[in-house]
Design a protein around this motif. Sequence first.
Motif, PDB file in Angstrom:
ATOM      1  N   SER A  68      41.609  41.193  38.504  1.00 59.16           N
ATOM      2  CA  SER A  68      41.423  42.535  39.071  1.00 59.16           C
ATOM      3  C   SER A  68      39.996  42.698  39.595  1.00 59.16           C
ATOM      4  N   PHE A  71      39.469  41.228  43.233  1.00 58.29           N
ATOM      5  CA  PHE A  71      40.064  42.082  44.268  1.00 58.29           C
ATOM      6  C   PHE A  71      39.259  43.382  44.419  1.00 58.29           C
ATOM      7  N   VAL A 109      44.872  48.083  41.599  1.00 52.34           N
ATOM      8  CA  VAL A 109      44.275  46.823  41.127  1.00 52.34           C
ATOM      9  C   VAL A 109      43.913  46.908  39.639  1.00 52.34           C
ATOM     10  N   LYS A 226      46.955  43.347  50.775  1.00 52.86           N
ATOM     11  CA  LYS A 226      46.205  42.619  49.747  1.00 52.86           C
ATOM     12  C   LYS A 226      46.447  43.172  48.350  1.00 52.86           C
ATOM     13  N   THR A 227      46.699  44.486  48.218  1.00 53.47           N
ATOM     14  CA  THR A 227      47.103  44.964  46.889  1.00 53.47           C
ATOM     15  C   THR A 227      48.444  44.338  46.527  1.00 53.47           C
ATOM     16  N   TYR A 230      47.828  41.005  45.252  1.00 53.75           N
ATOM     17  CA  TYR A 230      47.314  41.112  43.884  1.00 53.75           C
ATOM     18  C   TYR A 230      48.450  41.325  42.874  1.00 53.75           C
ATOM     19  N   THR A 294      43.939  33.918  45.834  1.00 53.55           N
ATOM     20  CA  THR A 294      42.985  35.003  45.569  1.00 53.55           C
ATOM     21  C   THR A 294      41.772  34.890  46.491  1.00 53.55           C
ATOM     22  N   PHE A 298      40.412  37.346  49.540  1.00 57.75           N
ATOM     23  CA  PHE A 298      39.021  37.816  49.624  1.00 57.75           C
ATOM     24  C   PHE A 298      38.469  37.563  51.030  1.00 57.75           C
TER      25      PHE A 298
END
Lengths: 586, 84
Positions: A68, A71, A109, A226-227, A230, A294, A298
């Motif tokens: 978490s 992110f 997140v 992107k969430t 995640y 991940t 980013f």
Amino acid sequence: MTDFIHPALLFVLGALPIPFLGGSIRKAYLLLIPALAILAVVTMQPGNYGAAAFLGQQIQVLKVDKLSSVFATVFTIMALIGTVYALHLPRPGQHVAAFVYVGSALGVVFAGDYLTLYLFWEGMAFASAYLVFAQGGRQAISAGFRYLMVHITGGVVLLGGIILYGLSTGSLLFGPIEGGMGAGAYLILAGFLLNAAVPPLNAWLTDAYPEATVTGAVFMSAFTTKTAVYVLARAFPGTELLVWLGTAMALYGVIYAVLENDCRRLLAYHIVSQVGYMVAGIGIGTEMAVNGATSHAFAHILYKALLFMGAGAVIYVTGRRKLTELGGLYKTMPLTVALYMVGAFAISAFPFFSGFVTKSMVIAAAGQDHRALVVLALTMASSGTFLHTGLKLPYYMFFGTDRKLEAREPPRNMLVAMGMAAVLCIAIGVFPQQLYALLPYPVDFEPYTGLHVTESLGVLMFTAFGFVLFLRALDPENTVSIDTDWFYRKGARVFMWFAERPLARYEKAVSDVSETAALPLLYGAARAGLQIDLTGVDAVVNGVARSILRGGGRLRRLQTGIVTHYVLAMIVGVIAATAIFAVAWR
Amino acid sequence: MIKRVVDFFGAEEYAHQRRRLFYLALVLIVIADFLVPREHAEYLWERLPGWSALYGFGSCVLLIFVSKFLGHRAGLMRRVDYYD
């Protein structure tokens, strides 16, 4: 007690005063909040916070671990860059929406349970939809409503999944899915896949992002998908289905990008393609693959925002968005060209740019996991990425046919924001260890080997060779491409046609029949009934009553009260009875 | 400085220089690919020098023509007023 503020609160509550501030105070405030959020994220200590019980369920509002944190770090950095890019906006609405959007993404997140996650998930959908509506005009508003419709449907699917999953496992804590893939888990996965824009649930992205405001699209490109990456990494690592969906979407995006004429829609198809690498990485599920997914998320947030900012700058300055209407801007916008190209090299994974140290980790993880087909497909998608974002888009937007457009560099704040993203894209490419240190697992990967560098350059530069040879075949065409939004765009039309034509006609026919035949019949029947009642029933009742009255009057006259009359009547009676008896006896 | 670099890639007067530089880069990359160590190569194709150049070129051509085929022949591309 926690000794830091939840960064989501900073943004969501921090959005409230924005409409009441003006001028440079507002600008300073807008920059202060993301800066504080970056500080809050950096100083967070891993652990679980904000545990409570709600409706008999365990709630965990804040869960901090390496996954978490990494992110949240890039989300807050991106919030700062996006805010700088949008600083020139005169009205506060988009700032408020963007802050609520970023806050909701951070809420997702850090969510330790599904209910908190769901709450922020829906917050993201509504806040981001505002960024489409804010563009105004029929096209954007229609796209905004479609965007909302799709996301609300996805949210309902997710909620259904959460409830089923909660019922079957007895816990709503958010973590790797337990107890096999039941119906609840599949619904949760579908909700997540929708936000990750995995085909066939991808078209909301390429439909809405190009219609959003110039500054809004920058935020949108960074957060929603992107969430989703995640939450997939948190709940579904190692799910085989994701490997193939991710690989397919990496190619799906680049194939559509060839056909695209709208500059931001082309970039949006590359979000689909790049998120494909992340989804595939999560599906592979090894430590290296999840690290790759991940780190690629980013890097992707920064370079994709940079690309959207570059295309946005062109739209802001020229008011045009179609490649068929653009060209020759390199003379008037050289800084924009250079900054855009940094993003293009980063997404294409050129050595010393961020994509090189992150995308290759996913591909290498696929290689280590003995998935040759995935390696080949993802390498092919890399070629397509450079072909479009690195060659086709800049060529037709900035070089190519000079259309003598009046242009200049965009406002300074936009250039500064692009510069910030560009510096980070290069910094990650040159010093990957800094990013690797943030990743959830220890990193054992060296991107800068001789073989890897020559391989990447070989793929990319010979893609450029193909581009040069077949340039004419890539000329943009003024068309739209049919994607899976066809089903609800045309489907909605079929539904409306059905409602307006057959259904409305049936309804009219029914009401016509009732007006022309049924109602007069009913009236007639009622009138006849009334007549029968008045002339028949009433007459009989009245007639009987009158007869009884008359009979009674006559009987009354027979009762004279004189004894001789009664005696006479008795004698007559006796004679009559005797006569009848005599006749009957015989 | 940035303007001069961008001009180099845009202006017609540098077209010849640009092309020579580009082909030089292609040749250098292929030569370099023959020189790099390959002991960690996992797949057969990774052991073939020049494979990536071939694969990059092939991918590019395949993507262009498959996409255009889908766009034109399979009907994915429609007139801009298709949804109006």
